[in-house]
Design a protein around this motif. Structure first.
Motif, PDB file in Angstrom:
ATOM      1  N   GLU A  92      25.674 -25.912 -77.923  1.00 49.62           N
ATOM      2  CA  GLU A  92      26.809 -25.311 -77.242  1.00 49.62           C
ATOM      3  C   GLU A  92      26.727 -23.795 -77.200  1.00 49.62           C
ATOM      4  OE1 GLU A  92      30.450 -26.625 -78.905  1.00 49.62           O
ATOM      5  OE2 GLU A  92      30.215 -28.717 -78.271  1.00 49.62           O
ATOM      6  N   THR A  93      26.047 -23.227 -78.190  1.00 46.25           N
ATOM      7  CA  THR A  93      25.936 -21.765 -78.264  1.00 46.25           C
ATOM      8  C   THR A  93      24.810 -21.212 -77.395  1.00 46.25           C
ATOM      9  OG1 THR A  93      24.547 -22.033 -80.234  1.00 46.25           O
ATOM     10  CG2 THR A  93      26.918 -21.661 -80.588  1.00 46.25           C
ATOM     11  N   ASP A  94      23.977 -22.072 -76.819  1.00 48.18           N
ATOM     12  CA  ASP A  94      22.877 -21.607 -75.967  1.00 48.18           C
ATOM     13  C   ASP A  94      23.418 -20.927 -74.715  1.00 48.18           C
ATOM     14  OD1 ASP A  94      20.798 -22.451 -77.578  1.00 48.18           O
ATOM     15  OD2 ASP A  94      20.604 -24.397 -76.602  1.00 48.18           O
ATOM     16  N   PHE A  95      22.670 -19.934 -74.260  1.00 48.51           N
ATOM     17  CA  PHE A  95      22.975 -19.278 -72.991  1.00 48.51           C
ATOM     18  C   PHE A  95      22.036 -19.836 -71.929  1.00 48.51           C
ATOM     19  CE2 PHE A  95      21.990 -15.833 -69.945  1.00 48.51           C
ATOM     20  CZ  PHE A  95      23.250 -15.717 -69.373  1.00 48.51           C
ATOM     21  N   PHE A  96      22.594 -20.294 -70.821  1.00 49.47           N
ATOM     22  CA  PHE A  96      21.804 -20.885 -69.745  1.00 49.47           C
ATOM     23  C   PHE A  96      21.832 -19.982 -68.508  1.00 49.47           C
ATOM     24  CE2 PHE A  96      23.830 -24.315 -72.189  1.00 49.47           C
ATOM     25  CZ  PHE A  96      22.698 -24.942 -72.700  1.00 49.47           C
ATOM     26  N   ASP A  97      20.749 -20.029 -67.764  1.00 53.00           N
ATOM     27  CA  ASP A  97      20.693 -19.294 -66.507  1.00 53.00           C
ATOM     28  C   ASP A  97      19.843 -20.080 -65.519  1.00 53.00           C
ATOM     29  OD1 ASP A  97      21.071 -17.264 -64.631  1.00 53.00           O
ATOM     30  OD2 ASP A  97      20.780 -15.692 -66.116  1.00 53.00           O
ATOM     31  N   PHE A  98      19.719 -19.594 -64.308  1.00 49.87           N
ATOM     32  CA  PHE A  98      18.913 -20.303 -63.316  1.00 49.87           C
ATOM     33  C   PHE A  98      18.315 -19.319 -62.327  1.00 49.87           C
ATOM     34  CE2 PHE A  98      23.013 -19.877 -61.277  1.00 49.87           C
ATOM     35  CZ  PHE A  98      22.722 -19.707 -59.925  1.00 49.87           C
ATOM     36  N   ASP A  99      17.179 -19.720 -61.763  1.00 48.00           N
ATOM     37  CA  ASP A  99      16.547 -19.004 -60.660  1.00 48.00           C
ATOM     38  C   ASP A  99      16.628 -19.890 -59.427  1.00 48.00           C
ATOM     39  OD1 ASP A  99      15.717 -17.043 -62.487  1.00 48.00           O
ATOM     40  OD2 ASP A  99      13.794 -18.063 -62.843  1.00 48.00           O
ATOM     41  N   SER A 100      16.860 -19.277 -58.288  1.00 44.81           N
ATOM     42  CA  SER A 100      16.810 -19.994 -57.019  1.00 44.81           C
ATOM     43  C   SER A 100      15.490 -19.680 -56.335  1.00 44.81           C
ATOM     44  CB  SER A 100      17.972 -19.582 -56.112  1.00 44.81           C
ATOM     45  OG  SER A 100      19.209 -19.932 -56.701  1.00 44.81           O
ATOM     46  N   LEU A 101      14.777 -20.701 -55.909  1.00 46.38           N
ATOM     47  CA  LEU A 101      13.538 -20.498 -55.176  1.00 46.38           C
ATOM     48  C   LEU A 101      13.912 -20.163 -53.733  1.00 46.38           C
ATOM     49  CD1 LEU A 101      12.765 -22.205 -57.714  1.00 46.38           C
ATOM     50  CD2 LEU A 101      10.792 -22.995 -56.397  1.00 46.38           C
ATOM     51  N   GLU A 114      26.432 -24.887 -60.544  1.00 43.13           N
ATOM     52  CA  GLU A 114      26.267 -23.786 -61.490  1.00 43.13           C
ATOM     53  C   GLU A 114      27.161 -23.936 -62.721  1.00 43.13           C
ATOM     54  OE1 GLU A 114      26.372 -18.882 -61.410  1.00 43.13           O
ATOM     55  OE2 GLU A 114      26.505 -20.030 -59.537  1.00 43.13           O
ATOM     56  N   MET A 115      28.212 -24.737 -62.634  1.00 46.52           N
ATOM     57  CA  MET A 115      29.137 -24.907 -63.742  1.00 46.52           C
ATOM     58  C   MET A 115      28.578 -25.797 -64.848  1.00 46.52           C
ATOM     59  SD  MET A 115      31.700 -23.074 -62.892  1.00 46.52           S
ATOM     60  CE  MET A 115      32.924 -23.646 -64.084  1.00 46.52           C
ATOM     61  N   TYR A 116      27.489 -26.519 -64.571  1.00 48.37           N
ATOM     62  CA  TYR A 116      26.997 -27.506 -65.533  1.00 48.37           C
ATOM     63  C   TYR A 116      25.515 -27.314 -65.845  1.00 48.37           C
ATOM     64  CZ  TYR A 116      31.350 -29.672 -64.061  1.00 48.37           C
ATOM     65  OH  TYR A 116      32.678 -29.905 -63.759  1.00 48.37           O
ATOM     66  N   LEU A 117      25.119 -26.078 -66.073  1.00 47.15           N
ATOM     67  CA  LEU A 117      23.705 -25.789 -66.287  1.00 47.15           C
ATOM     68  C   LEU A 117      23.138 -26.530 -67.494  1.00 47.15           C
ATOM     69  CD1 LEU A 117      23.565 -21.943 -65.562  1.00 47.15           C
ATOM     70  CD2 LEU A 117      23.153 -23.845 -63.995  1.00 47.15           C
ATOM     71  N   GLY A 118      23.875 -26.539 -68.589  1.00 48.35           N
ATOM     72  CA  GLY A 118      23.380 -27.173 -69.804  1.00 48.35           C
ATOM     73  C   GLY A 118      23.149 -28.659 -69.651  1.00 48.35           C
ATOM     74  N   SER A 119      23.904 -29.293 -68.784  1.00 44.50           N
ATOM     75  CA  SER A 119      23.781 -30.739 -68.630  1.00 44.50           C
ATOM     76  C   SER A 119      22.443 -31.133 -68.018  1.00 44.50           C
ATOM     77  CB  SER A 119      24.926 -31.283 -67.769  1.00 44.50           C
ATOM     78  OG  SER A 119      24.866 -30.767 -66.459  1.00 44.50           O
TER      79      SER A 119
END
Length: 273
Positions: free
Chosen positions: A109-118, A94-99
């Motif tokens: 760098e200014t983008d906001f990242f998020d994630f969904d878990s299936l 979770e610490m490296y979403l942008g990568s």
């Protein structure tokens, strides 16, 4: 993700789902007791207008459409863009979403990242939600959850692959882009999204994908969903080069709504959220 949670004091047993992109917005209401779709609407934005600003258009829709004056127990927003990628759980941090996204799209760098878990599969979907649009929904609803459209699409297609040992390709066709999803007995083998203009664009990507995954066009099965019908040029060209082509069967979906087959295909993601 849950935004700005609040206490629910009176149950309405209705859910509002909004699917939004930079060119269109569709929304449906669901009777959560009976799992019945109550209504569905779609608005295509006039992006050719020189004064077009997506934030202003969405705000106007929220303020003027009766859909958004009613009370709902749950509001879910589905973001529709190509800024997403699936990551196997063992490789996810979770610490490296942008990568994860930098390999298939330009990120800042200014983008906001998020994630969904299936929930039932060891996969995470990393994406860029529309923060400016998120803020509009916060102001209007206060409480809502959001996901990426591909999370819903892949989850539902994985469910449909249960106990099917052969590789199967699904193609979800939208107005200016399409998604290819290849599954095998609840395993995701490939997900990708492509822009297109002509039927020739479509078949090029389908055959290229099949070749990369060693899928024989004489053998593998392809099912279309989304904005597609058997008599249009996109279906016809696929049928010319791939032997086993069909339209997704929507009979089970139509048990919960009175919408047409074409509406269930076009709004599959919205209605399956």
């Amino acid at each position: 993700m849950l935004v700005n949670a609040a206490n629910i004091t009176e149950k309405k047993y209705q859910k509002l789902t909004i699917q939004v992109s930079l060119t269109a917005m569709s929304f449906s209401s669901l009777d959560t007791l009976n799992r019945k779709v109550l209504a569905l609407e779609e608005t295509v934005f006039d992006t050719d207008n020189s004064n077009f600003k997506v934030e202003e258009v969405i705000t106007k829709i929220l303020n003027e459409n009766a859909f958004f004056k009613a009370s709902y127990d749950e509001v879910e927003v589905l973001y529709d863009n190509h800024l997403s990628t699936f990551v196997p759980a063992p490789m996810f941090n979770e610490m490296y979403l942008g990568s994860y996204l930098q390999y298939n799209t330009k990120v800042y760098e200014t983008d906001f990242f998020d994630f969904d878990s299936l929930s039932t599969y060891p996969i995470h979907n990393v994406y860029v939600p529309y923060v400016n649009i998120n803020n509009i929904f916060v102001d209007h609803f206060g409480t809502f959850t959001y996901k990426h459209v591909s999370t819903i699409l892949v989850s539902r297609l994985l469910e449909r692959s249960k106990n099917i040992d052969d590789k199967k390709m699904f193609v979800h066709l939208a107005a200016h882009h399409f998604e290819i999803v290849v599954v095998q007995n609840q395993h995701l083998l490939l997900f990708n999204t492509f822009e297109y203009k002509t039927p020739e664009d479509l078949i090029y990507y389908l055959l290229f994908t099949a070749e990369q995954l060693n899928m024989n066009p004489e053998i593998f099965k392809l099912e279309f969903l989304g904005n597609i019908e058997e008599n249009d040029a996109f279906y016809t060209i696929a049928y010319k080069y791939i032997r086993n082509v069909s339209i997704l069967n929507t009979n089970d979906l139509q048990e919960n709504n009175s919408l047409s087959t074409s509406q269930n295909l076009k709004h599959f993601i919205l209605l399956q959220s």
